[in-house]
Scaffold this motif. Sequence first.
Motif, short mmCIF file in Angstrom:
data_model
loop_
_atom_site.label_atom_id
_atom_site.label_comp_id
_atom_site.label_asym_id
_atom_site.label_seq_id
_atom_site.Cartn_x
_atom_site.Cartn_y
_atom_site.Cartn_z
N GLU A 115 -1.34 -1.34 -1.76
CA GLU A 115 -3.02 -1.91 -2.24
C GLU A 115 -3.84 -1.65 -0.67
N ALA A 116 -4.85 -0.71 -0.87
CA ALA A 116 -5.65 -0.73 0.38
C ALA A 116 -7.08 -0.63 -0.23
N GLN A 117 -7.93 -1.24 0.51
CA GLN A 117 -9.46 -1.37 0.40
C GLN A 117 -9.80 -0.03 0.43
N GLU A 118 -10.71 0.54 -0.52
CA GLU A 118 -11.19 1.78 -0.08
C GLU A 118 -11.69 2.16 1.30
N GLU A 119 -12.44 1.07 1.55
CA GLU A 119 -13.28 1.46 3.14
C GLU A 119 -12.11 1.39 4.05
N THR A 120 -10.93 1.15 4.18
CA THR A 120 -10.05 1.14 5.15
C THR A 120 -9.33 2.50 5.17
N LEU A 121 -9.41 3.40 4.39
CA LEU A 121 -8.59 4.60 4.24
C LEU A 121 -8.77 5.47 5.49
N GLU A 122 -10.23 5.62 5.74
CA GLU A 122 -10.37 6.51 6.90
C GLU A 122 -10.48 5.94 8.25
N GLU A 123 -10.15 4.69 8.45
CA GLU A 123 -9.88 4.01 9.50
C GLU A 123 -8.62 4.47 10.22
N ARG A 124 -8.82 4.37 11.62
CA ARG A 124 -7.64 4.80 12.45
C ARG A 124 -6.67 3.69 12.76
N THR A 125 -5.41 4.04 12.95
CA THR A 125 -4.35 3.28 13.33
C THR A 125 -3.42 3.94 13.99
N VAL A 126 -2.62 3.16 14.67
CA VAL A 126 -1.16 3.49 15.43
C VAL A 126 -0.50 4.31 14.45
N LYS A 127 0.21 5.26 14.62
CA LYS A 127 1.16 6.09 13.63
C LYS A 127 2.51 5.20 13.69
N LEU A 128 3.10 5.35 12.33
CA LEU A 128 4.19 4.98 11.98
C LEU A 128 4.60 3.29 12.53
N ILE A 129 3.60 2.43 12.06
CA ILE A 129 3.94 1.21 12.33
C ILE A 129 4.27 0.39 11.00
N VAL A 130 3.79 0.94 9.73
CA VAL A 130 4.14 0.13 8.36
C VAL A 130 5.79 0.54 8.10
N GLN A 131 6.06 1.71 8.04
CA GLN A 131 7.28 2.45 7.53
C GLN A 131 8.63 1.37 8.10
N PRO A 132 8.68 1.24 9.42
CA PRO A 132 9.79 0.59 10.09
C PRO A 132 9.83 -0.84 9.12
N LEU A 133 8.56 -1.41 8.94
CA LEU A 133 8.73 -2.75 8.39
C LEU A 133 9.09 -2.93 6.87
N VAL A 134 8.84 -1.83 6.31
CA VAL A 134 9.39 -1.44 4.76
C VAL A 134 10.98 -1.19 5.03
N GLU A 135 11.22 -0.52 5.69
CA GLU A 135 12.57 0.00 5.97
C GLU A 135 13.40 -1.37 6.17
N ASN A 136 12.68 -2.42 6.88
CA ASN A 136 13.67 -3.31 7.45
C ASN A 136 13.75 -4.17 6.33
N ALA A 137 12.86 -4.45 5.44
CA ALA A 137 12.77 -5.16 4.05
C ALA A 137 13.89 -4.59 3.12
N ILE A 138 13.91 -3.43 3.06
CA ILE A 138 14.76 -2.86 2.08
C ILE A 138 16.12 -2.82 2.56
N ASN A 139 16.46 -2.78 3.97
CA ASN A 139 17.73 -2.83 4.32
C ASN A 139 18.42 -4.18 4.54
N HIS A 140 17.48 -5.31 4.50
CA HIS A 140 17.91 -6.49 4.88
C HIS A 140 17.29 -7.78 3.89
N ALA A 141 16.46 -7.32 2.94
CA ALA A 141 16.09 -8.12 2.13
C ALA A 141 16.55 -8.32 0.60
N ILE A 142 17.17 -7.01 0.43
CA ILE A 142 17.72 -6.89 -0.95
C ILE A 142 19.17 -7.79 -1.11
N ASP A 143 19.08 -8.62 -2.27
CA ASP A 143 20.10 -9.54 -2.51
C ASP A 143 20.76 -8.89 -3.67
N GLN A 144 21.85 -8.20 -3.66
CA GLN A 144 22.73 -7.45 -4.77
C GLN A 144 23.30 -8.49 -5.74
#
Length: 208
Positions: A33-62
């Motif tokens: 989910e993203a506010q429409e007005e944020t989409l053209e805002e600038r950000t440091v590259k590759l800061i969200v994906q590592p957090l998502v990767e961490n959640a997938i690798n360590h938060a799943i309880d099979q």
Amino acid sequence: RSIITVREELEHVRNYLIIQKMRFKDLFTYEIEAQEETLEERTVKLIVQPLVENAINHAIDQTQPEALHIIIKAFFQGDDLLFTVEDDGIGISPEILENILTSPAGRSGIGIKNVHERIQLTFGPSYGLQIESEEDEGTLVTIRLPRYHGEEKTRGSSVQERSAWDATLHCNFCGDGTMRIGIAALWLWYGNRGAGSPARSRCSAGGR
């Protein structure tokens, strides 16, 4: 490029999640989910994906019948741009959580710690990650960055200030402590010093 738009950052995350869904099947679901007005805002590259990767690798309880659910958001809060990555997984123990951003990272924390350090090197100690977690309840990671206004950065409104920040940004990401002189940095040097000798600058990280 080390600076991209929020749209590009979230698209990278979406592509990563599509690939991981092929691997993990029904073990997790996600929302972006993203506010429409944020989409053209600038950000440091590759800061969200590592957090998502961490959640997938360590938060799943099979051992649980329910799939892990991950929610990624981007929104403005005053003069700041925030990303949040929230999951309802197994959580982080208080002992690990207390030092996860400061101590030498183990395998589970290296991506998180790297993101936090890159943001602080770029924008200063007021920005970076905040992590809230409870065992068996889930984890919320908040990324805080300074917001730009149009072409202007919150902490530097003039062209000269923005050029100086751009030069420092390249320095922080150079890796070898040597200032990379780009167009913005050359413009700043010539504007302040005038032509006549090769452009030289001292790296703010302590290099040449």
